[in-house]
Design a protein around this motif. Structure first.
Motif, short mmCIF file in Angstrom:
data_model
loop_
_atom_site.label_atom_id
_atom_site.label_comp_id
_atom_site.label_asym_id
_atom_site.label_seq_id
_atom_site.Cartn_x
_atom_site.Cartn_y
_atom_site.Cartn_z
N PRO D 268 45.28 18.57 -8.28
CA PRO D 268 45.03 17.26 -7.65
C PRO D 268 45.61 17.11 -6.25
CG PRO D 268 45.69 16.97 -9.93
CD PRO D 268 45.87 18.42 -9.64
N GLU D 269 46.81 17.66 -6.00
CA GLU D 269 47.41 17.48 -4.68
C GLU D 269 46.61 18.25 -3.63
OE1 GLU D 269 49.00 18.32 -7.43
OE2 GLU D 269 50.16 16.51 -7.83
N ALA D 270 46.07 19.41 -3.99
CA ALA D 270 45.24 20.18 -3.06
C ALA D 270 43.94 19.42 -2.78
CB ALA D 270 44.94 21.57 -3.62
N GLU D 271 43.36 18.86 -3.84
CA GLU D 271 42.14 18.08 -3.69
C GLU D 271 42.39 16.88 -2.78
OE1 GLU D 271 39.20 18.82 -5.12
OE2 GLU D 271 38.09 16.96 -4.80
N MET D 272 43.48 16.18 -3.02
CA MET D 272 43.79 15.00 -2.21
C MET D 272 44.02 15.38 -0.76
SD MET D 272 44.06 11.84 -1.83
CE MET D 272 44.25 10.84 -3.31
N LEU D 273 44.73 16.48 -0.53
CA LEU D 273 44.96 16.94 0.85
C LEU D 273 43.62 17.09 1.59
CD1 LEU D 273 46.73 18.03 3.14
CD2 LEU D 273 46.58 20.30 2.07
N HIS D 274 42.66 17.70 0.89
CA HIS D 274 41.34 17.89 1.51
C HIS D 274 40.71 16.56 1.91
CE1 HIS D 274 37.24 18.87 2.22
NE2 HIS D 274 36.83 18.34 1.10
N TRP D 275 40.75 15.57 1.02
CA TRP D 275 40.08 14.30 1.34
C TRP D 275 40.81 13.55 2.45
CZ3 TRP D 275 35.47 14.72 0.03
CH2 TRP D 275 35.10 15.32 -1.17
N LEU D 276 42.14 13.64 2.47
CA LEU D 276 42.89 12.97 3.54
C LEU D 276 42.54 13.59 4.89
CD1 LEU D 276 46.40 12.65 1.85
CD2 LEU D 276 44.66 10.87 2.10
N ASP D 277 42.43 14.90 4.92
CA ASP D 277 42.08 15.61 6.15
C ASP D 277 40.70 15.17 6.63
OD1 ASP D 277 42.31 17.49 8.20
OD2 ASP D 277 41.36 19.07 7.02
N MET D 278 39.77 15.17 5.70
CA MET D 278 38.38 14.77 5.97
C MET D 278 38.33 13.34 6.49
SD MET D 278 35.86 16.75 5.15
CE MET D 278 34.10 16.59 5.43
N MET D 279 39.00 12.45 5.77
CA MET D 279 38.96 11.03 6.09
C MET D 279 39.52 10.78 7.49
SD MET D 279 40.84 8.07 3.88
CE MET D 279 39.73 7.92 2.46
N ASP D 280 40.65 11.39 7.81
CA ASP D 280 41.27 11.13 9.11
C ASP D 280 40.44 11.74 10.23
OD1 ASP D 280 43.45 9.99 10.62
OD2 ASP D 280 43.94 12.06 11.14
N ALA D 281 39.89 12.93 10.00
CA ALA D 281 39.06 13.56 11.02
C ALA D 281 37.83 12.70 11.30
CB ALA D 281 38.63 14.95 10.56
N ARG D 282 37.20 12.21 10.23
CA ARG D 282 35.98 11.42 10.39
C ARG D 282 36.24 10.06 11.03
NH1 ARG D 282 31.43 12.82 7.38
NH2 ARG D 282 31.22 15.08 7.60
N MET D 283 37.36 9.43 10.66
CA MET D 283 37.66 8.13 11.26
C MET D 283 37.89 8.30 12.76
SD MET D 283 37.29 5.54 9.38
CE MET D 283 35.99 6.32 8.41
N ASN D 284 38.58 9.40 13.15
CA ASN D 284 38.82 9.65 14.56
C ASN D 284 37.50 9.86 15.31
OD1 ASN D 284 39.56 11.83 16.87
ND2 ASN D 284 41.27 10.45 16.52
N THR D 285 36.59 10.60 14.70
CA THR D 285 35.29 10.86 15.32
C THR D 285 34.45 9.58 15.41
OG1 THR D 285 35.32 13.05 14.30
CG2 THR D 285 33.23 12.32 15.23
#
Lengths: 319, 319, 319, 319, 319, 319
Positions: D268-285
């Motif tokens: 779960p922590e690896a999965e969550m890391l992925h979504w946080l990375d995705m979310m922050d990258a996309r919000m910035n874009t």
């Protein structure tokens, strides 16, 4: 003696009628005499029978052929068996209704073939007429009973003619809407597009596909159709654009590489051939799925469609 | 008179040497006399020239052929032009070094062809030998200069022989490691696998592909190779498994439908043919990319590889 | 006493020979005494046996080891059982033919390892030689029996060496055709490319993979190989391009992201390593498929190839 | 002297202020004396200047550093040039507002770094704390200005810290909702997940990425991060599950092979890391795209999103 | 009389407690009298019972409802059966703990609903508040027990509220990090995004999904949610951008066409809604997978994740 | 005064005729008086004109409308300009041939609309007739000139009617071949399937699409068509299966998610609608490509087909 279906047979019944040979094998009984062990069927079921004292010089009946049979139903080890008293191969004169014995196209092969020949006679392009005729000759009389597939669409006796003649009717319809399409080219493409299938599939005369041929596996009916067309064209000494257009129509009629066509259709008649093929295959599959699904219900997922199918009630007051 | 490259030419220089006809067109001058407007080239550049008072009955020199030319460099409207004093077509005796004129395979076509013929002589399987020989005969002498492609790998004079003979050497290597492979079948497959290309591409004798043919576009070299093979086999009256195995090898050598093969390789020799083709094509592409990239640097993205290529320094002390 | 295969055993036979321990568990009998319940096997089958009055302080025989066993075949509840009279672990001196007990590479591990070491001795690049040697040392003696996979290609005792040494021979062949490739770099890549597998898979000494390790699942043999290489390079104090080239070859040898390589090969030796790996894996799979398919017939669909395989007759007169 | 932006400069203006070195090259003037040709910039534009009589022993100013400059604006060949009278490198004491010179993270690097250190101090898992600290030490002071990318999201000075600290805040939010997640493991993963980027990218101190490094191209920041983590763990003598979990989080944080992760997240922590990375990258874009698009309008297609973006009016009465 | 779980029941035990109706059918006994054949269950198992002499005018108990039951456990044909002496439907006053009977959300529906209403009260955008309220009214009291899915994530009683309220909490967390997002729009999107599911799924009051509805199959909850929103908006006479933004959020919340959204999210709040949905669904799936897997072990492949899941030990000293 | 095409105009010519307003903007001249700057066009080209002393209270002519214009051709700054002497808006009485001004459907809109209405009158299913009629009413008179697309197929004045009426004729043809299809349902689906397009696209009355609408971008014509259908059905108080079947036909007519349909067609009429749409779109694209390609030649790659198109000679003697 009434005309029973196989599924209606019960112990001690008398039976007389036409049955399909599903499998037939010559064996030796305990005394060393030849007999034949056969499974006979109609569309409703299958029953075993033995025919004792078989002439050692005679072959067993051919799988996929129809027999006239008379006998009595018996029970052996809890399973019904037909004790055959009299039998013979059927002839063209026998009133055999093949559609009671196996899944069949809804129209007679002779009728469908006549429709194709009539279409051919209307061609103005002499080269296309001769090439198409040559292809039909090469396919020969197998066309009368050949199915279009093992399991997908039109997997039935005369299925290839069924598919071809329905596409021919569709093609004539679209030619009304797009009169700028080259009529003879499109119709020729329709007639020959799947003729390679009888080099691809092994089928008995009942339209039951037992396997693929070696060249069906290694090359497929698209490429095999093209090499056959080349032989026909060489024999008729026809060359040039006309032949290449037909070759391309054979090669591209599955539309894209994922479905086996290494080239996508590159002119309108080839493109149209692909859609007519697709449309008729899908309508046949959809119809079969609906026929097996009650009104107002959804089918299970249909493999070749990758989806479930709904059978509408179609009435105005359906909730 | 020194032997200059085209890129070295300057105004007023005298020139004598062999040049390639890049394009040549017959026109009329203001007085109504015929002249020829040509572009001549070697690997370093291109120069225009006019040849006045052309014999009205003679054709312009053939694109892709080499000429012997003598003349003076002049300048016209700011661009250099060669004023030709004397010229003639080259003959087999002329010491033309084609590799100075156009991109060429690194070995002579005669040498590569000899290697192929020698291989053929070593076949034990008579049918494979005759079919392969028949295919080579059909391809004819064009093989000597035919390129393997317009732009991808081995796009050079004699590129088809280059590609084929390198694969042949690779094949002999792998036969050492997998002695259970059928030697003659694999080698036959290698020799004929791309012969369909000279019906697919239009190339001049300099190995420069100008276009695809109609049947190259509509059918491609895989299918065209198969129909040619069928004609050869019919002529030689060879049928059965041997022919179908070769047909399948032609059809499947691109490996998967996405790359143009509607059937994936279904026996080991067909599978191996595919990998040999892939390996040689990729090594040729990789080598070209490296040759254009300085040591220690990355190339731009290479289209056919979909990636950048690194040119290593390869020395032990490279940081 | 004859040397029977397990599949030949029948009730009351006397047996003496070498058998592989498939599983072995210490249990207690009704009186509370220790016994061992084992399954013993050779390549033809498996038989159960119990060894009573086991020394409570001793461990059960190791799974994947070979035993020398003597006893009588009995029947218990309808199944054969071996009543062991005498047994011992085997030693290096015993004439055990592993290839009778489990699927084995066709050559002896010692022979294959010698080939690798000889290759290593021929390296001129000192850094590559030391790095490769360091990787082999880290892998250690497990290499002698380690398989290359659980189920795919080379799933056999010493399969990793089998795969590596066949690729090494292929590599030497291609170096003849492409002499511009960096020999030592390519060969080093071949030798180390799959060494990460013995941190990825759990295998017994018979080459039977029982599971993946945790780091095999979480990271895979590509990445694990890279971290091991870094440790070796740090220890040997080697840095710079040489190490990075090897790292990239480890990372990219599956060719594309879909098959586990986040980077595609970016220089010719890395590209070649990928094709050699692919070619050898596929030839091994194709050969296994053919061995199980009669001549002239098609196999079922092979999972890892996603297609059926044809076993040709290969004779000139095959229809 | 007023504080002008570069875009406001006109001929004959006097200028004094801080400017960024965009490029700087030492050359020789006609007399053979050294001078420096520089381009200086702020966020609004760029201006050229020459500094004559440069000390031959001194290097040119460093690209990406800020200078204090005084001079006069002149025109030369129709383009403005700054005639520099006085200049010096800036020091920590200078009140340089980097965000006027280049795109910068919205918060000060010191503040973001403090937030990270504070988080680290709150770890209860000693191994995770030491490993994370070791990774930060290895990255060193470059972290203060390192960008997160060349072009995609957070391509700005201190972009790596910006991305990391925003993800850290997101992570603390989700830990409230899913208290069963392992806090220290998730936060450690967030802090180290992109540290490999400063071995992947070449950036000047202004956060401007000029290129990828060789190992960035050949291996990427995921794998480079893993080898660095292994070195840190070896040095700290930490082994076992903790290290492997972090290795997996580094390897899998891009989520799937298509985006560069050969393994998908497996806990779960690896999965969550992925979504946080995705979310922050996309919000910035998304934020950048909206900032460039007028309210009520659609942007052009944004490459990294593969779609157009709408900037809503967000008011209740918007039609 | 103790409070047994169904899995603890044995022959001759007395039982009294609350049980869920899994299925219930009215039949006729041999004398022609009506009786009801029911399967009753809690989370631990299922037991059959018959209730004789059923009132012919009364319907069988409703599937998915809870009954209060008293009786004795008997054995019939080797299977346990409950001989019911007394039973009644439960009322709101009964202390039924639904979480003992079926999988339930971890929080009470009333509590989750209160959280949603409270959020709604905090909206400043009046149109968004009224539209969201209108959608909740249309969904009605079914929301209290409706599950979020048949099998995937949150397949449990009140699963829809569970999913929605967890996303709401996540949303409030991300609004702290990205204060420029439009708060009311994001929260409204979260609340209504899956409300179409109760027109898509057929569920009993125990949260057990028995099937999809016709419009669930033909249209899906995304499109059905949009038509419902249009009806609500028409009724409230709200039009313009606000409505279209919500429509787009409903349509795009699955992120891409492959997952059922014909449009990708085109503004930041729609994009964020998608990630929140993804994140919460995945965390729920990951948690379920871990709960079923021992520490230190890997699960089987999880269908909806297409991978195996590792359950870490999470301790510092884990090897 | 002759009737010139715009491409024939030369300096000093007198012109009188009908022209299309391509763009028109009111501006102020140096004296502060209003004038209109317009571009006028027919299918062959575009010419600029100014109309001085414009009534300040009057709007500029509408883009996409036709004007009657008289004037003289002048040259200004090297470009032709029309000095307008007299102009007026056209009326229904003017003999404007729209097909000379812009790309137009080959049949008159009135004729196509009549065909649709006639079809509608033949419906036996009252609900389908009323729903279809309601949809046509909602679309209104824009249907007369609305195009079917911006660039793909049927991008022309009245293109939507052209596409719809050709599909209607195709549908009548296939109903002959598959009489078991529900006629009214299929025809209703054909008529309404693209009506959502006039909420998706912004077009002037010349059929020139300038942009997508906001809801075209955010939702698309499939979903917008469904919400419109729901409003119509609510107004007519029609509910139940009939409406849901039509909703599904609208949603699924692009066939698969990749092309914008989140649901694949689930009953035969929906499936057929998809193929008719596909077939007519492709025939229109193919025809356009052929019209631009000489006989015997290949086109460039056509974007929407992802292939080149061949224009056959179609003659028997074509080589």
């Amino acid at each position: 003696m009434e005309n029973y279906s196989v599924c209606q047979l019960q112990k001690d019944m008398r039976y007389e009628g036409f049955l399909m040979v599903r499998s037939a094998e010559k064996r030796k009984d305990v005394k060393g005499n030849d007999y034949v062990d056969m499974n006979l069927s109609d569309r409703t079921g299958e029953i075993n029978c033995k025919i004792w004292n078989w002439d050692p010089g005679a072959a067993a009946p051919e799988t996929g052929s129809a027999l006239k049979v008379r006998g009595t139903v018996q029970e052996y080890n809890g399973r019904l068996q037909l004790r055959v008293e009299k039998w013979r191969n059927t002839t063209a004169e026998d009133p055999v209704d093949m559609s009671l014995l196996v899944p069949c196209a809804p129209r007679k092969p002779e009728e469908m073939m006549a429709e194709i020949r009539e279409t051919l006679d209307s061609f103005r392009n002499e080269k296309l007429r001769r090439l198409t005729e040559g292809m039909l000759e090469t396919a020969g009389s197998d066309l009368n009973w050949f199915p279009a597939a093992q399991r997908m669409h039109h997997a039935e006796r005369s299925g290839l003619l069924h598919h071809t003649s329905d596409m021919l009717r569709l093609a004539k319809g679209v030619l009304e809407v797009y009169p700028w399409l080259n009529r003879d080219l499109l119709l020729a493409g329709v007639i020959i597009h799947d003729l390679g299938k009888n080099e691809e599939l092994k089928s008995d005369k009942a339209g039951n596909v037992t396997d693929y041929t070696r060249s069906g596996q290694l090359l497929g009916h698209l490429v095999r159709g093209i090499t056959t067309l080349n032989r026909v064209a060489d024999r008729l000494e026809i060359h040039g654009e006309t032949v290449e257009l037909l070759e391309h129509m054979l090669l591209s009629h599955h539309g894209e590489s994922e479905y086996g066509s290494p080239k996508a259709p590159m002119f309108p008649e080839a493109e149209m051939l692909h859609w007519l093929d697709m449309m008729d295959a899908r309508m046949n599959t959809m119809k079969s799925a609906e026929d097996k699904t009650p009104e107002g219900a959804f089918s299970e997922k249909i493999f070749s469609l990758d989806r479930r199918v709904y059978h509408p009630r179609y009435t105005e007051d359906a909730e």
